[in-house]
Design an enzyme around this catalytic site. Structure first.
Site, PDB file in Angstrom:
ATOM      1  N   LYS A  96      -2.851   5.952  -4.143  1.00 42.54           N
ATOM      2  CA  LYS A  96      -3.931   6.905  -3.840  1.00 42.54           C
ATOM      3  C   LYS A  96      -3.718   8.238  -4.542  1.00 42.54           C
ATOM      4  O   LYS A  96      -2.574   8.708  -4.665  1.00 42.54           O
ATOM      5  CB  LYS A  96      -3.994   7.149  -2.320  1.00 42.54           C
ATOM      6  N   ASP A 146       0.840  -1.206   0.000  1.00 45.33           N
ATOM      7  CA  ASP A 146       0.000   0.000   0.000  1.00 45.33           C
ATOM      8  C   ASP A 146       0.874   1.254   0.000  1.00 45.33           C
ATOM      9  O   ASP A 146       1.702   1.439   0.890  1.00 45.33           O
ATOM     10  CB  ASP A 146      -0.868  -0.007   1.263  1.00 45.33           C
ATOM     11  N   HIS A 181      -7.487   9.798  -1.563  1.00 41.52           N
ATOM     12  CA  HIS A 181      -6.826   9.717  -0.256  1.00 41.52           C
ATOM     13  C   HIS A 181      -7.639  10.337   0.895  1.00 41.52           C
ATOM     14  O   HIS A 181      -7.528   9.910   2.047  1.00 41.52           O
ATOM     15  CB  HIS A 181      -5.448  10.401  -0.348  1.00 41.52           C
ATOM     16  N   TYR A 187       2.710   9.937  -0.253  1.00 40.12           N
ATOM     17  CA  TYR A 187       3.850   9.416   0.526  1.00 40.12           C
ATOM     18  C   TYR A 187       5.187   9.740  -0.153  1.00 40.12           C
ATOM     19  O   TYR A 187       6.249   9.545   0.436  1.00 40.12           O
ATOM     20  CB  TYR A 187       3.765   7.890   0.714  1.00 40.12           C
TER      21      TYR A 187
END
Ligand code: A2P
Length: 302
Positions: free
Chosen positions: A81, A47, A121, A52
């Site tokens: 996401k 994931d 997200h 990120y």
């Protein structure tokens, strides 16, 4: 070690492995080897997120792991996401066309033709939220994402989709652990066939995000109660982390533990050789403390 992989259905074609490797806060220096090690230790679900800022290095880790274990693309479930923008931070909500372009950019960084799951997200899109959701449905249609969903959405945000007559998300990834059980939202999701995916399952650990610079809105009371699950874990001869992760899987939630430590990586996927008994599940059901704490900037579903 028992790592038999359970999966939960997402839609008619896709199911999600119950244990995934989370990559939030894994740096670009660490990501290739961490993801490679996770795959070698049995993880088949990774994931990440555009937010990120590690998609390229996570993608590198997926290639390294798949190569080392002789796996093909279909053997590994990959989630990423869309960062939807956030007007409150002066970050304009993405349009539908930008949403499509951002997914394609994420695929390019990951080095993949498709992801197994693409999520919005957070519900920060404001008046563009439905436009973003329509774009995700198009991405699914085009085969760029095998399933599509959302993250940090509350019942109002999910209702907005239903009221517009659009298909509901396949999944909603939210903070879920015995201290944040969200019973109302979960009941709504079950009723509408939206699979829950749990993030931050390890919040109740006393050691959770205590490094300088790590975000958390954990209260002092929570910090003082950090070892509340230790006794229970001892009964099953497992670690507190395993108990917390098993709680999620036993409730039917996919979980996303993250660790850079190989021993913990193995421990966190070893959840199928014990089960929490009814009395302990009932005791844990009484421990809800409301909203989560993982986003120190406030409840992201508001
Ligand atoms: P480490 O990488 O040193 O194992 P989150 O993903 O919610 O931020 O939480 C992950 C945190 O929990 C990391 O600090 C990680 O540290 C720690 N952690 C992961 N697995 C375990 C475990 N089995 N026991 C104790 N701490 C763990």
């Amino acid at each position: 070690m028992e790592t038999a992989q359970l999966s939960f259905p997402l839609n008619t074609d896709t199911s999600i492995p119950a244990v995934g490797f989370g990559t939030y806060l894994i740096s670009n220096d660490d990501a290739p080897q961490a993801v490679r090690a996770a795959i070698s230790n049995g993880y088949r679900h990774i994931d990440t997120a555009s937010g990120y800022q590690n998609e390229a290095t996570v993608g590198e880790g997926i290639r390294l792991g798949a190569g080392a274990e002789n796996l093909s693309r279909e053997d590994i479930f990959v989630t990423t996401k869309l960062w939807p923008g956030n007007p409150a931070w002066g970050d304009a909500p993405r349009t539908g066309a930008q949403t499509i372009a951002e997914c394609e950019e994420s695929l390019k960084k990951l080095g993949l033709d498709y992801v197994d799951l693409y999520l919005i997200h957070a519900p920060y899109g404001g008046e563009r939220r439905l436009e973003q959701w329509r774009a995700l449905l198009q991405l699914k249609q085009a085969g760029k994402a095998r399933s599509v969903g959302v993250s940090n959405f509350n019942t109002d945000h999910l209702d907005e989709i239903g009221s517009a007559g659009l298909p509901m998300p396949d999944a909603n990834q939210i903070e879920l652990h015995p201290w944040s059980q969200k019973p109302g939202l979960l009941a709504y999701m079950v009723e509408h066939g939206i699979a829950p995916i749990a993030y931050s399952s390890l919040v109740p650990l006393s050691t959770w995000r205590t490094e300088p610079g790590q975000d958390s809105a954990k209260t002092d009371e929570m910090k003082a109660d950090g070892s509340v699950f230790a006794g229970m874990a001892k009964k099953y001869d497992v670690s507190e982390a395993q108990l917390l992760l098993r709680w999620g899987v036993q409730k039917g939630y996919a979980v996303l533990p993250k660790s850079l430590n190989p021993e913990r990586m193995r421990q966190n996927i070893d959840l199928f050789s014990f089960s929490i008994d009814d009395a302990d599940m009932a005791a844990m059901a009484t421990m809800d403390r409301g909203d989560g704490v993982a986003w120190a900037t406030g409840d992201p579903s508001k």
